[in-house]
Design an enzyme around this catalytic site. Sequence first.
Site, PDB file in Angstrom:
ATOM      1  N   LYS A  22      79.011  36.963  36.508  1.00 29.37           N
ATOM      2  CA  LYS A  22      78.881  37.672  35.222  1.00 29.37           C
ATOM      3  C   LYS A  22      79.413  39.100  35.329  1.00 29.37           C
ATOM      4  CE  LYS A  22      74.589  38.573  33.433  1.00 29.37           C
ATOM      5  NZ  LYS A  22      74.467  39.991  33.046  1.00 29.37           N
ATOM      6  N   ARG A  27      83.932  42.919  33.888  1.00 29.79           N
ATOM      7  CA  ARG A  27      84.888  43.937  34.333  1.00 29.79           C
ATOM      8  C   ARG A  27      86.318  43.431  34.227  1.00 29.79           C
ATOM      9  NH1 ARG A  27      79.947  44.756  36.329  1.00 29.79           N
ATOM     10  NH2 ARG A  27      79.310  46.798  37.141  1.00 29.79           N
ATOM     11  N   GLY A 100      73.568  44.344  28.271  1.00 30.92           N
ATOM     12  CA  GLY A 100      73.514  45.737  28.703  1.00 30.92           C
ATOM     13  C   GLY A 100      74.816  46.136  29.387  1.00 30.92           C
ATOM     14  N   ARG A 128      66.558  48.750  24.894  1.00 24.96           N
ATOM     15  CA  ARG A 128      66.853  49.200  26.273  1.00 24.96           C
ATOM     16  C   ARG A 128      67.410  50.627  26.293  1.00 24.96           C
ATOM     17  NH1 ARG A 128      69.771  44.477  29.408  1.00 24.96           N
ATOM     18  NH2 ARG A 128      69.225  45.823  31.159  1.00 24.96           N
ATOM     19  N   SER A 173      71.703  52.412  39.410  1.00 25.71           N
ATOM     20  CA  SER A 173      72.252  51.503  38.410  1.00 25.71           C
ATOM     21  C   SER A 173      73.769  51.416  38.501  1.00 25.71           C
ATOM     22  CB  SER A 173      71.847  51.971  37.002  1.00 25.71           C
ATOM     23  OG  SER A 173      72.679  51.362  36.040  1.00 25.71           O
ATOM     24  N   GLN A 175      75.524  49.908  36.379  1.00 24.66           N
ATOM     25  CA  GLN A 175      76.057  50.059  35.019  1.00 24.66           C
ATOM     26  C   GLN A 175      76.317  51.521  34.709  1.00 24.66           C
ATOM     27  OE1 GLN A 175      73.284  47.980  32.494  1.00 24.66           O
ATOM     28  NE2 GLN A 175      73.982  45.978  33.181  1.00 24.66           N
ATOM     29  N   ASP A 320      68.513  41.243  40.092  1.00 23.77           N
ATOM     30  CA  ASP A 320      68.536  40.128  39.135  1.00 23.77           C
ATOM     31  C   ASP A 320      67.864  38.873  39.700  1.00 23.77           C
ATOM     32  OD1 ASP A 320      69.824  41.718  37.297  1.00 23.77           O
ATOM     33  OD2 ASP A 320      71.823  41.024  37.838  1.00 23.77           O
ATOM     34  N   LYS A 347      64.644  45.602  31.871  1.00 25.04           N
ATOM     35  CA  LYS A 347      65.704  44.586  31.824  1.00 25.04           C
ATOM     36  C   LYS A 347      65.633  43.871  30.459  1.00 25.04           C
ATOM     37  CE  LYS A 347      67.660  45.337  35.731  1.00 25.04           C
ATOM     38  NZ  LYS A 347      69.025  45.865  35.732  1.00 25.04           N
ATOM     39  N   ARG A 351      60.357  42.323  32.998  1.00 18.59           N
ATOM     40  CA  ARG A 351      60.326  41.149  33.884  1.00 18.59           C
ATOM     41  C   ARG A 351      59.107  41.132  34.794  1.00 18.59           C
ATOM     42  NH1 ARG A 351      66.841  40.412  35.161  1.00 18.59           N
ATOM     43  NH2 ARG A 351      67.260  39.353  33.197  1.00 18.59           N
TER      44      ARG A 351
HETATM   45  C1  S3P Z   1      74.937  44.866  36.410  1.00 16.28           C
HETATM   46  C2  S3P Z   1      74.108  45.767  37.001  1.00 16.28           C
HETATM   47  C3  S3P Z   1      72.642  45.619  37.057  1.00 16.28           C
HETATM   48  C4  S3P Z   1      72.231  44.163  36.804  1.00 16.28           C
HETATM   49  C5  S3P Z   1      72.927  43.574  35.615  1.00 16.28           C
HETATM   50  C6  S3P Z   1      74.432  43.609  35.810  1.00 16.28           C
HETATM   51  C7  S3P Z   1      76.380  45.135  36.383  1.00 16.28           C
HETATM   52  O1  S3P Z   1      72.070  46.419  36.059  1.00 16.28           O
HETATM   53  O2  S3P Z   1      70.840  44.083  36.633  1.00 16.28           O
HETATM   54  O3  S3P Z   1      72.538  42.239  35.397  1.00 16.28           O
HETATM   55  O4  S3P Z   1      77.170  44.215  36.076  1.00 16.28           O
HETATM   56  O5  S3P Z   1      76.768  46.280  36.672  1.00 16.28           O
HETATM   57  P1  S3P Z   1      71.703  47.986  36.323  1.00 16.28           P
HETATM   58  O6  S3P Z   1      72.960  48.701  36.528  1.00 16.28           O
HETATM   59  O7  S3P Z   1      71.008  48.423  35.071  1.00 16.28           O
HETATM   60  O8  S3P Z   1      70.804  47.973  37.513  1.00 16.28           O
END
Ligand code: S3P
Length: 450
Positions: A22, A27, A100, A128, A173, A175, A320, A347, A351
């Site tokens: 995913k 990306r 997210g 979120r 994070s 993200q 995750d 999340k 969770r």
């Molecule tokens: C992800 C980063 C994680 C993960 C999410 C996917 C990503 O989140 O939990 O399912 O693709 O960069 P966080 O960056 O909020 O930890």
Amino acid sequence: MATLKVRKLKSFPVEISVPGDKSISHRAAMFAGMADGTTVIEGFLPSEDCLCSVKAMQAMGAEVEPLEERPGAGLVKLAVTGRGPKLQPPAGPLDCGNSGTTMRLLAGILAGQNFTAEMFGDASLSRRPMKRIADPLRLMGAAIEGQGEKICAPLKITGGALHPIQYTLPVASAQVKSAVLLAGLFASGKTTVIEPVATRNHTERIMSHFGVKWLREGNAITVYGGQAPRATDIVVPGDISSAAFWMVAAAATPDAELMLRNVGLNSTRTGIINVLLRMGAHITHSETDTAGEPRGNVMVRGGDLSATVIGGAEIPNVIDELPILAVAGALARGTTLIRDARELRVKETDRIAAVAENLRRMGVTVTEHEDGMEIEGGARLRGATISTYHDHRIAMAFAIAGLFAEGETVIEGAECINTSYPGFEHDLALFSETRESGAQIPVLSQAPGK
Ligand code: S3P
């Protein structure tokens, strides 16, 4: 609402190939959409989340040609022709569904555009926190409007000329790291992100794959502004976070042997293997590197699991997988402790609360902490009705728990599984009699997250 009914494990498949990763699929869609030229993405994950990213890039000028639809899985190969990093203003607000990753990474890209765009999501995504990306992107010069103190979606982003920053991540994070690095591509000069705790590095790896220069010095990652990704075909490996469900099913079944094919083995994601090894599972894997991401086959041999402690710097690597690891804890001997995992509360749902509540419904004793939980393993699981709170990983973790329970386990709201694993029900049916929920495989033309 789709309901999935699961009965006790009755057979074991020899092997499973899980769908595409995913994080890498998101990306790939974004970098291909910002490149000048055509990128073929193979092994793409056609889940609702990733299709949101594809549609957003399409809405901003990228052309998408479906190349291969797999029955029961969806669009696994596509060609994306980008317009270069300067995108077109979208005709309307961008729908990020439940994702997210779509919203936070796109925010970084939008911060560098010369237009205003809006993003919205479903009820879960709208709760979120987006402040974590709004803070650094505002420091770089983007104007970001959101709701309330947590700067929740819908978001309105006006991008433009960005200044480079040096930013230390306040939360571990990937993200947030990725949003800043993406915005850094549009800044004048060097943008640096310092990550006190390592998080998944798919953005860094895909930057290299698309010819974008960056540098790592210790825990500081620096990207140079003004670079354009170069279109390059990419092959996405299977998602270790999806493989995790079958790893636990096999690890907790004495004498089981299961081969998982073509699984992504990036070391920022393989914590699940380390935890299961600690718990007594027998796991071996082969490894190759294709398109800048390690991958290979994973062989899991089951046995009696024993409890472990999961915490500290290991948490981002298994973030995750914690719902399914909590289920592994319930199936193990002794008390498993998960700590330092406060992030689980923000999340797709809380969770910690969702796992604790559903494990209790199945007869497990759980003590909830602010940043984790203690799970008393070894109780006989009983089938129960599971509330997923529209969270795909809660639904799948408890479908696996259902394989080890007496009686029937009823997963309510099972359609959320399509967020990350279209085809999960089909694979689950290899283990047990399931009554399928009838949830539809997502397609590109269908509104996401609905
Ligand atoms: C992800 C980063 C994680 C993960 C999410 C996917 C990503 O989140 O939990 O399912 O693709 O960069 P966080 O960056 O909020 O930890």
